[in-house]
Write an enzyme that holds these catalytic residues in place. Structure first.
Site, PDB file in Angstrom:
ATOM      1  N   ASN B 414       0.825  -1.197   0.000  1.00 45.71           N
ATOM      2  CA  ASN B 414       0.000   0.000   0.000  1.00 45.71           C
ATOM      3  C   ASN B 414       0.868   1.258   0.000  1.00 45.71           C
ATOM      4  OD1 ASN B 414      -1.914   1.971   0.278  1.00 45.71           O
ATOM      5  ND2 ASN B 414      -2.997   1.023   1.970  1.00 45.71           N
ATOM      6  N   ASP B 415       1.432   1.599   1.150  1.00 44.26           N
ATOM      7  CA  ASP B 415       2.187   2.847   1.259  1.00 44.26           C
ATOM      8  C   ASP B 415       3.339   2.946   0.253  1.00 44.26           C
ATOM      9  OD1 ASP B 415       0.543   3.683   3.261  1.00 44.26           O
ATOM     10  OD2 ASP B 415       1.824   2.947   4.875  1.00 44.26           O
TER      11      ASP B 415
END
Lengths: 98, 487
Positions: B414-415
């Site tokens: 994600n990040d």
């Protein structure tokens, strides 16, 4: 060995470590941690000395049992660490070329 | 008791050779092809060190100075049997664990192993303190001040390694929440404890009282615990690397006490290895080591972007859409993250890759340095699933290729894909190097639901892009569905 000789070995080994570790491919960073963990168990040398010498010296019987316990812990690490590294490294395969 | 003489030359030489073996073991890891030989050299070095120690320091009944080889005294079979028993017991536990452990559990296994090295270092330091004659570091029962510092450092670093690793293990293994636990005044408490440890070590050089040694060891156990509890689960790659480094420095400190070159060389190697890995991990997150160690990251900012996120439009895709898109593609880059490890999706993923390759699609894997919970975590999982390592690329080697790629397939990351890291100065992850997945023609993003955010607690702008299609499901189930739709 006097303190300065030992210190020299240590400082030079730090430099060797620096260059050797930068040359490790990032894909193998997990096996690197596993194998460094296994070799840091060389502390077993100290554990063996304590366990072997303890039986006769004053204050040594406690030291002996501490040593024996440390031998167990370090052995778990040595055998477990090298075995799990070998298991991981065996999985890294190249593409099969037809 | 007199000050013991140095061990004979052959013993020193054997330890030196063992040290060289360890250097070559790490050197072997520069490529997978040479790595297996490296591991065997490591085993050879360890065997040499242990056998040398057992021969030279063989237990002898009635002999008071164990450092003199060949002196009078009969071989002590009882002690030798106990030592052999201890080694066999450790071997059985170690081998059984190594054989059984799942590859996804590797981070917690490594943390557990670190804790053992730490505890062993404390025990050896304590044994050296109680029986200094055996280690040849005392004169009439008085331990030399230099040895006391080394012993104190060895015990303190070992204790920090032990309790820190135990906490890291509990967090990684899920026995303890991965969320940072913040004590009030923790910086004051931590600095106070550290100062007390340093002060006691200094005092220990002047006064050999046992209470100083035990107090400083106890405080070190405490500080290891305090240091790790405020650090969040996603910062664990740094923590695990840092504890790796500590276990090395502990071994080096004991190597100074024992004047043992194998231990000093190993300690320096392991210490630098962990330090370099910590540095690589921090750089990959664009954060300073100090800010990671201070902890608390990802704890409180989670609520910030939540509300607005749900209102923004996004596209939902199905397994069928994903299968169709990828089969039409020329190149697909797969971006795995911790979510892949949690879902154990690596085998299904490799199957999907094989089907794509059979269709003539080029498949590559892109790995961000902090993907997963420890350095190299993703690479091991992909290797386990039989993905050839020459299809797996590091961030800097593949990032320019996304612009020329039809589909970027993000699974459980994600990040490390959030474009806000490049554009939004207010974002907590601003400046972190990310994988440029948004430059691909289509981004397929597998995620369990739209609600959650990454560990940094920031919403991912990528979800709302025109070229992004969200695949909402468990990672493994979704990949299996895609595989079915490809057949």
């Amino acid at each position: 060995m006097d303190f300065i000789s030992i210190l020299s070995i240590f400082v030079l080994a730090c430099f060797v470590g620096y260059f050797v570790v930068w040359s490790v491919t990032p894909a193998l960073h997990t096996p690197l941690m596993a194998v460094t963990n296994a070799i840091s168990s060389v502390i077993i040398v100290g554990a063996l000395i304590a366990a072997a010498a303890g039986s006769v010296t004053a204050g040594g019987s406690t030291a002996k049992w501490l040593g024996l316990l440390a031998v167990v812990l370090a052995s778990v690490n040595i055998f477990g660490g090298f075995a799990v590294t070998a298991r991981m490294l065996a999985m890294y395969k190249k593409k099969e070329r037809p | 008791m007199h000050h013991a003489a140095a061990p004979p030359a052959w013993v020193m030489l054997a330890y030196l050779v063992a040290g060289v073996c360890f250097i070559l073991a790490l050197r072997g890891l520069s490529s997978p092809a040479s790595s297996r030989r490296g591991n065997r050299l490591g085993i050879a070095g360890m065997t040499l060190a242990v056998v040398t120690t057992l021969i030279h320091y063989a237990p002898r009944a009635g002999q008071h100075d164990a450092t003199v080889f060949g002196a009078a005294g009969n071989f002590d079979f009882t002690t030798m049997a106990q030592i052999a028993g201890a080694i066999v017991l450790g071997a059985v536990i170690g081998l059984a664990t190594a054989r059984r452990i799942a590859m996804t559990a590797m981070p917690q296994l490594v943390a557990a192993f670190h804790s053992l090295v730490g505890l062993a270092a404390v025990l050896v330091a304590a044994a050296a303190f109680l029986n200094p004659e055996a280690f040849g570091i005392s004169d009439n029962g008085v331990i030399s001040p230099v040895s006391r510092v080394e012993m104190g450092l060895g015990a303190a670093i070992g204790a920090i390694t032990f309790s820190g690793s135990v906490i890291a293990f509990l967090k990684l293994n899920g026995n303890m929440s991965g969320k940072p636990i913040m004590l009030p005044m923790r910086h004051v408490i931590n600095f106070g404890t550290l100062a007390a440890i340093v002060g006691l070590t200094a005092w220990f050089t002047q006064d050999q009282s046992p209470w100083i040694f035990w107090t400083l060891t106890a405080l070190a156990f405490l500080i290891g615990f305090l240091l790790i509890i405020p650090i969040g689960g996603a910062d664990m790659p740094v923590v695990v690397s840092m504890l790796n480094s500590y276990s090395g420095w502990a071994a080096a400190a004991m190597g100074f006490t024992l004047q043992n070159s194998a231990m000093i060389i190993t300690g320096a190697l392991v210490g630098s290895s962990g330090a370099i890995l910590s540095y690589i991990m921090c750089r990959a997150m664009n954060r300073s080591f100090i800010s990671v160690i201070a902890g608390g990251f990802g704890g409180d900012s989670a609520a910030a972007g939540g509300g607005e996120a749900i209102d923004r439009p996004w596209k939902r895709g199905s397994a069928e859409d994903a299968a169709f898109l990828m089969k039409q593609a020329e190149q697909v880059i797969i971006v795995p993250g911790y979510g892949m490890a949690v879902a154990q999706a690596q085998h299904a993923l490799r199957e999907m890759g094989d089907l794509l390759k059979a269709e003539g699609v080029t498949v590559k894997y892109a790995i961000h340095p902090v993907a997963g919970r420890m350095p190299g975590h993703m690479n091991v999982l992909l290797a386990e699933a039989n993905v050839p390592y020459d299809e797996v690329f590091e961030l800097e080697d593949i990032n320019s290729e996304f612009a020329r790629t039809d589909v970027a397939f993000v699974i459980g990351a994600n990040d490390v894909t959030n474009p806000a890291a490049k554009t939004d100065k207010a974002s907590p992850i601003y400046g972190m190097p990310i994988l440029d997945v948004e430059k691909a023609k289509t981004v397929l993003f597998i995620k369990r639901s739209m609600g959650g955010v990454g560990y940094a607690g920031v919403d991912n702008e990528l979800f709302y892009r025109d070229n992004t299609m969200m695949l909402l499901a468990d990672a493994k189930k979704m990949v299996e569905e895609i595989v079915k739709n490809m057949g």
